[in-house]
Design a protein around this motif. Sequence first.
Motif, short mmCIF file in Angstrom:
data_model
loop_
_atom_site.label_atom_id
_atom_site.label_comp_id
_atom_site.label_asym_id
_atom_site.label_seq_id
_atom_site.Cartn_x
_atom_site.Cartn_y
_atom_site.Cartn_z
N CYS A 187 0.82 -1.21 0.00
CA CYS A 187 0.00 0.00 0.00
C CYS A 187 0.85 1.25 0.00
CB CYS A 187 -0.93 0.00 1.22
SG CYS A 187 -2.36 -1.10 1.05
N SER A 188 1.96 1.23 0.75
CA SER A 188 2.83 2.41 0.81
C SER A 188 3.63 2.59 -0.46
CB SER A 188 3.77 2.29 2.01
OG SER A 188 4.67 1.20 1.83
N GLY A 189 3.77 1.53 -1.26
CA GLY A 189 4.56 1.61 -2.48
C GLY A 189 5.99 1.17 -2.31
N GLU A 190 6.39 0.76 -1.11
CA GLU A 190 7.76 0.31 -0.88
C GLU A 190 8.03 -1.03 -1.56
OE1 GLU A 190 9.05 1.23 3.41
OE2 GLU A 190 6.85 1.36 3.47
N LEU A 191 6.95 -1.83 -1.73
CA LEU A 191 7.06 -3.07 -2.48
C LEU A 191 6.19 -2.97 -3.72
CD1 LEU A 191 6.82 -5.89 0.24
CD2 LEU A 191 8.85 -5.17 -1.02
N ALA A 192 6.68 -3.51 -4.83
CA ALA A 192 5.91 -3.52 -6.08
C ALA A 192 4.86 -4.62 -6.02
CB ALA A 192 6.83 -3.72 -7.27
N TRP A 193 3.63 -4.27 -6.31
CA TRP A 193 2.54 -5.25 -6.29
C TRP A 193 2.64 -6.13 -7.53
CZ3 TRP A 193 -0.45 -7.65 -3.22
CH2 TRP A 193 -1.61 -8.28 -3.66
N PRO A 194 2.59 -7.47 -7.38
CA PRO A 194 2.71 -8.37 -8.53
C PRO A 194 1.41 -8.50 -9.30
CG PRO A 194 2.45 -9.65 -6.54
CD PRO A 194 2.56 -8.20 -6.10
N GLY A 195 0.85 -7.35 -9.67
CA GLY A 195 -0.39 -7.29 -10.41
C GLY A 195 -0.39 -6.05 -11.28
N PRO A 196 -1.55 -5.47 -11.57
CA PRO A 196 -1.59 -4.23 -12.37
C PRO A 196 -0.76 -3.13 -11.72
CG PRO A 196 -3.78 -5.15 -12.11
CD PRO A 196 -2.89 -5.91 -11.19
N ALA A 197 0.11 -2.49 -12.45
CA ALA A 197 0.99 -1.46 -11.91
C ALA A 197 0.43 -0.08 -12.22
CB ALA A 197 2.39 -1.57 -12.52
#
Length: 286
Positions: free
Chosen positions: A274-284
């Motif tokens: 949620c914070s953006g520190e990790l990239a979500w493995p889905g729609p960017a």
Amino acid sequence: MIDDPSTENRSVVNPTVKEAIITARSRETLPGGTTEVGLYSFVTEACGATNFSTGVARFKPSARLPYHAHGFSEAVTIIEGRARVLVEGRAYSLAPRDCVHVPRDTAHQVENEDPERDLVAHWAFATATPTRVAVETAFPLDERGSGNPSVTDPETIIRYDGGPIYELSTNAFFLDLFASRFGAVGICGGHGRFLPGASLPCHIHDYDESITIVKGTAVCLVQGRRYELSGCDTAYIPQGLPHRFLNLSNEEMEMVWVYAGSEPDRRIVDSQYCSGELAWPGPALV
């Protein structure tokens, strides 16, 4: 005080994933309103929503929206003022945070009980394309006041006072207002009250969500993007996007949330999505 949607404001829309923040003053006006009743949409197919829609109706003092019906479930939650809701002649008085669910093809009418103040009601439909059909039938009047429907009545009312409120997260108190267990088909939703400092953990859903801030100010985090919402601003979060809401203010914050699903469900994920520190493995987000 809920902002009057008739005045100007901004709207923020991300065209890649269809995430949207819809401000109170930038909503679309829906057909079917009158000079006394304004109908406004939050989330519809226009922002990419599927199978559900949300919005508000603002009633001037003593105004009413005459009998009509829909071909899908509707839930009406009172935000400001007091409403008199008639369902096939059964008349109920609803206070703020109370909710009535009306099944498909069931005639109903909504009135502002107050002769001096506006009524604001949040609506949710189990369709992305809101429509209504006028009903001319005359129903015998059955005054129920602050009472509730009988087990044989098709409508359901959940009243905030005395409702089964639960603490979903520390100092974040929730009440489910409509769902399949209450007769709703295709939508569910409820009310959330956040004390200062309260928040929900980062999570995702298997369906689209609409969140309307009806009191105070909320911070919304969606895959590293941050928004502040207040005055009936609404966040549309498509299925599968990590998000969370926080109350970072010194005042209470309240929301009305709606899912395009029959029962509430959420999956907790790492807060860094949620914070953006990790990239979500889905729609960017771009």
